[in-house]
Design a protein around this motif. Structure first.
Motif, PDB file in Angstrom:
ATOM      1  N   GLN A 222       0.888  -1.156   0.000  1.00 34.88           N
ATOM      2  CA  GLN A 222       0.000   0.000   0.000  1.00 34.88           C
ATOM      3  C   GLN A 222       0.930   1.210   0.000  1.00 34.88           C
ATOM      4  O   GLN A 222       1.824   1.305   0.852  1.00 34.88           O
ATOM      5  N   VAL A 223       0.740   2.103  -0.969  1.00 31.17           N
ATOM      6  CA  VAL A 223       1.703   3.181  -1.163  1.00 31.17           C
ATOM      7  C   VAL A 223       1.013   4.525  -1.348  1.00 31.17           C
ATOM      8  O   VAL A 223      -0.184   4.604  -1.641  1.00 31.17           O
ATOM      9  N   ILE A 224       1.816   5.559  -1.192  1.00 32.07           N
ATOM     10  CA  ILE A 224       1.477   6.891  -1.685  1.00 32.07           C
ATOM     11  C   ILE A 224       2.463   7.146  -2.810  1.00 32.07           C
ATOM     12  O   ILE A 224       3.688   7.088  -2.609  1.00 32.07           O
ATOM     13  N   ASN A 225       1.927   7.379  -4.013  1.00 30.84           N
ATOM     14  CA  ASN A 225       2.783   7.521  -5.188  1.00 30.84           C
ATOM     15  C   ASN A 225       3.430   8.907  -5.229  1.00 30.84           C
ATOM     16  O   ASN A 225       3.099   9.783  -4.417  1.00 30.84           O
ATOM     17  N   PRO A 226       4.363   9.138  -6.150  1.00 33.96           N
ATOM     18  CA  PRO A 226       5.052  10.438  -6.202  1.00 33.96           C
ATOM     19  C   PRO A 226       4.120  11.637  -6.364  1.00 33.96           C
ATOM     20  O   PRO A 226       4.460  12.749  -5.957  1.00 33.96           O
ATOM     21  N   GLY A 227       2.925  11.430  -6.930  1.00 37.34           N
ATOM     22  CA  GLY A 227       1.966  12.518  -7.083  1.00 37.34           C
ATOM     23  C   GLY A 227       1.092  12.739  -5.864  1.00 37.34           C
ATOM     24  O   GLY A 227       0.247  13.627  -5.851  1.00 37.34           O
ATOM     25  N   GLY A 228       1.245  11.904  -4.826  1.00 37.15           N
ATOM     26  CA  GLY A 228       0.481  12.060  -3.598  1.00 37.15           C
ATOM     27  C   GLY A 228      -0.744  11.171  -3.487  1.00 37.15           C
ATOM     28  O   GLY A 228      -1.428  11.187  -2.469  1.00 37.15           O
ATOM     29  N   GLY A 229      -1.043  10.375  -4.523  1.00 36.16           N
ATOM     30  CA  GLY A 229      -2.213   9.506  -4.496  1.00 36.16           C
ATOM     31  C   GLY A 229      -1.931   8.170  -3.833  1.00 36.16           C
ATOM     32  O   GLY A 229      -0.822   7.654  -3.897  1.00 36.16           O
ATOM     33  N   LYS A 230      -2.974   7.624  -3.190  1.00 34.44           N
ATOM     34  CA  LYS A 230      -2.848   6.294  -2.598  1.00 34.44           C
ATOM     35  C   LYS A 230      -3.014   5.242  -3.686  1.00 34.44           C
ATOM     36  O   LYS A 230      -3.759   5.438  -4.646  1.00 34.44           O
ATOM     37  N   GLY A 231      -2.335   4.128  -3.504  1.00 36.43           N
ATOM     38  CA  GLY A 231      -2.451   3.049  -4.464  1.00 36.43           C
ATOM     39  C   GLY A 231      -1.800   1.781  -3.948  1.00 36.43           C
ATOM     40  O   GLY A 231      -1.412   1.686  -2.787  1.00 36.43           O
ATOM     41  N   ILE A 232      -1.708   0.804  -4.841  1.00 36.91           N
ATOM     42  CA  ILE A 232      -1.016  -0.449  -4.518  1.00 36.91           C
ATOM     43  C   ILE A 232       0.112  -0.635  -5.512  1.00 36.91           C
ATOM     44  O   ILE A 232       0.093  -0.103  -6.618  1.00 36.91           O
ATOM     45  N   TYR A 233       1.102  -1.385  -5.077  1.00 37.05           N
ATOM     46  CA  TYR A 233       2.216  -1.734  -5.947  1.00 37.05           C
ATOM     47  C   TYR A 233       2.593  -3.164  -5.625  1.00 37.05           C
ATOM     48  O   TYR A 233       2.746  -3.526  -4.461  1.00 37.05           O
ATOM     49  N   GLY A 234       2.734  -3.986  -6.651  1.00 41.86           N
ATOM     50  CA  GLY A 234       3.181  -5.364  -6.470  1.00 41.86           C
ATOM     51  C   GLY A 234       4.615  -5.502  -6.924  1.00 41.86           C
ATOM     52  O   GLY A 234       5.004  -4.929  -7.941  1.00 41.86           O
ATOM     53  N   LYS A 235       5.411  -6.234  -6.147  1.00 38.63           N
ATOM     54  CA  LYS A 235       6.809  -6.454  -6.517  1.00 38.63           C
ATOM     55  C   LYS A 235       7.131  -7.937  -6.454  1.00 38.63           C
ATOM     56  O   LYS A 235       6.856  -8.606  -5.454  1.00 38.63           O
TER      57      LYS A 235
END
Length: 183
Positions: free
Chosen positions: A28-41
């Protein structure tokens, strides 16, 4: 703006899958633009090792095999996995002998690259092997391999024509050409 500072903020992480070769984590992340999102690695538990082989007449060897993930037969340089805790050159020598029966007296690292840095951390190291000796191949149980010797220029043309699509192989042939190792 400093390009070296990570602009992502990790809020939480959850293990989704794990086996001896890879693990998958969801963040669960906050992306460089400030939005919340998900990232899978996808974390790879081994290095990807590739070897481009050249003899004195500038012949090379390709390994052919049916690859499960893309569901088709592929021609590629000898390659495989190497433990993160073992010198990658030792892994390269093992893979070359295992898949082709070839040993080399002269080894040069020619490339380090990430194979898919948008979703994985897999690091690949490519070696050039020269001054060759020949013996018996001893592939792993999961490998049904065909070995093909051909002039470097023919193999290079297979890359240029899109007949060789394996990323390690493409990078290896392009790097050898750019370095003018084979004119």
């Amino acid at each position: 703006m400093n390009e070296m500072i990570n602009p992502w903020k990790t809020l939480s992480e959850k293990s989704i899958y794990d086996n001896p070769w890879i693990s998958l984590t969801e963040y669960q992340v906050i992306n460089p633009g400030g939005g919340k999102g998900i990232y899978g690695k996808v974390h790879f538990k081994n290095l990807a090792i590739g070897i481009i082989v050249l003899d004195e007449q500038n012949n090379t060897w390709l390994v052919g095999q049916y690859r499960y993930a893309p569901d088709h037969f592929t021609w590629e340089i000898p390659e495989g996995g190497g433990s993160l805790h073992v010198d990658p050159l030792i892994s390269a020598k093992r893979e070359l002998l295992e898949e082709t029966g070839i040993t080399a007296a002269n080894w040069t690292e020619i490339q380090r690259m990430h194979l898919s840095n948008s979703v994985s951390d897999e690091l690949a190291i490519i070696y050039l092997a020269r001054d060759l000796s020949f013996g018996e191949a001893n592939p792993e149980e999961s490998e049904q391999l065909t070995l093909r010797k051909l002039p470097f220029t023919e193999a290079f043309n297979l890359v240029i024509n899109g007949e060789i699509t394996d990323s390690l192989s493409v990078a290896a042939f392009l790097k050898v050409k750019v370095l003018n190792i084979v004119p």
